[in-house]
Design an enzyme around this catalytic site. Structure first.
Site, PDB file in Angstrom:
ATOM      1  N   HIS A 148       2.530   8.945  -3.325  1.00 39.42           N
ATOM      2  CA  HIS A 148       2.919   8.966  -1.915  1.00 39.42           C
ATOM      3  C   HIS A 148       3.660  10.249  -1.505  1.00 39.42           C
ATOM      4  O   HIS A 148       3.388  10.810  -0.440  1.00 39.42           O
ATOM      5  CB  HIS A 148       3.799   7.747  -1.625  1.00 39.42           C
ATOM      6  CG  HIS A 148       3.682   7.231  -0.224  1.00 39.42           C
ATOM      7  ND1 HIS A 148       2.540   6.646   0.277  1.00 39.42           N
ATOM      8  CD2 HIS A 148       4.576   7.209   0.796  1.00 39.42           C
ATOM      9  CE1 HIS A 148       2.729   6.281   1.527  1.00 39.42           C
ATOM     10  NE2 HIS A 148       3.956   6.615   1.871  1.00 39.42           N
ATOM     11  N   SER A 194       1.996   8.026   5.904  1.00 42.41           N
ATOM     12  CA  SER A 194       2.621   6.725   5.658  1.00 42.41           C
ATOM     13  C   SER A 194       2.724   5.919   6.958  1.00 42.41           C
ATOM     14  O   SER A 194       1.719   5.642   7.589  1.00 42.41           O
ATOM     15  CB  SER A 194       3.993   6.932   5.003  1.00 42.41           C
ATOM     16  OG  SER A 194       4.516   5.736   4.495  1.00 42.41           O
ATOM     17  N   ASP A 243      -0.812   6.311  -5.870  1.00 44.53           N
ATOM     18  CA  ASP A 243       0.064   5.910  -4.765  1.00 44.53           C
ATOM     19  C   ASP A 243       0.361   4.416  -4.837  1.00 44.53           C
ATOM     20  O   ASP A 243      -0.545   3.593  -4.772  1.00 44.53           O
ATOM     21  CB  ASP A 243      -0.600   6.246  -3.431  1.00 44.53           C
ATOM     22  CG  ASP A 243       0.364   6.295  -2.266  1.00 44.53           C
ATOM     23  OD1 ASP A 243       1.350   5.540  -2.290  1.00 44.53           O
ATOM     24  OD2 ASP A 243       0.123   7.089  -1.346  1.00 44.53           O
TER      25      ASP A 243
END
Length: 279
Positions: free
Chosen positions: A255, A52, A222
């Site tokens: 994610h 991320s 995601d």
């Protein structure tokens, strides 16, 4: 607060200056210092694994040809670079409604997702049409495929951690503009003061060295690292040397699966470690 040559070397978290940073400073100072410390202690070049925001920091650094000589390779999981097509209802609505800016104007320098002010604003967002916060984690990250409820419970005992409100403003600017630029002070004179030009400089992903070994993995579910945004990043890497770029696509991953998925060890980390061993 210690002082050296009249400048503070330590600032307490309850002082506004402690939170006066965005990921620009993580690129310029924190990541270089971390890698330098690892090298000083081990005498070796490390592999880098980012998830991320950790991928954005690395990519921005690589685009300026920083740190490349201090690394053997880098793994980018749920890569964040371009975020203009992000589909996360919570993140998108927060950016579009200037949530972070509102907190900043209220004098809140620390963005604490567990704090009263942020919780109140999130509740307001959750009332908006098209935003379902019944499952807050999935509303933010996308529909994760492979999380056990027990690990989610452990995660939520400790996360999400605080960051600077200024950093959240920076990310919101990226979502609204669809660009990868330094922090915009929304004032030409302030931008000139910090950058010597009226607009914040862009980070150029095409300038990432073509021979830097990269392992990149992204997920079809995601909502933060959206497939279409990742495709823009991959387009920027189209001239990368073929044997230096490994791209993995997991159709079912969102994610949080990348750090908590019960099958991540087998489907993600085994090929990642195999990649590292080749470098």
């Amino acid at each position: 607060m210690d002082m050296m040559c009249g400048l503070p070397t330590r600032v307490e978290p309850n002082i506004a200056a402690f939170w006066d940073w965005t990921w620009d400073e993580l690129v310029a100072y924190d990541l270089p210092a971390t890698l330098q410390h690892v090298h000083d202690q081990t005498g070796q070049k490390p592999h880098y694994v980012g998830h991320s925001l950790g991928t954005l920091i690395a990519l921005a650094s690589f685009s300026k040809d920083q740190l490349v000589n201090k690394l053997r390779s880098a793994a980018l999981l749920s890569p964040i670079a371009y975020v203009g097509q992000m589909t996360s209802p919570l993140a998108k609505n927060a950016a579009d409604n200037f949530l972070a800016e509102a907190l900043y104007w209220l004098g809140l320098d620390e963005f604490d997702p567990r704090g009263e002010a942020v919780v109140k604003l999130l509740k307001n967002i959750c009332k908006k049409p098209g935003v379902d916060c019944t499952n807050l984690l999935n509303s933010f990250t996308g529909q994760n495929c492979c999380l056990k409820s027990s690990i989610v419970d452990v995660f939520l005992e400790h996360e999400p951690q605080a960051t600077s409100t200024k950093n959240m403003i920076h990310v919101a600017q990226m979502i609204r503009e669809g660009t990868i630029a330094m922090y915009d002070y929304n004032n030409e004179e302030e931008n000139k003061k910090h950058y010597g030009q009226p607009n914040p400089p862009l980070y150029n992903m095409t300038s990432i060295p073509h021979d830097l070994p990269l392992f990149l993995s992204y997920g079809g579910a995601d909502a933060l690292s959206d497939v279409n945004d990742v495709k823009l990043l991959l387009e920027s890497l189209k001239d990368h040397e073929g044997d230096k770029l490994v791209v993995q696509y997991r159709q079912d991953y969102a994610h949080a699966d990348y750090v908590m998925g019960e099958n991540a060890g087998q489907v993600l980390y085994e090929p990642l470690m195999a990649f590292f061993k080749l470098q």
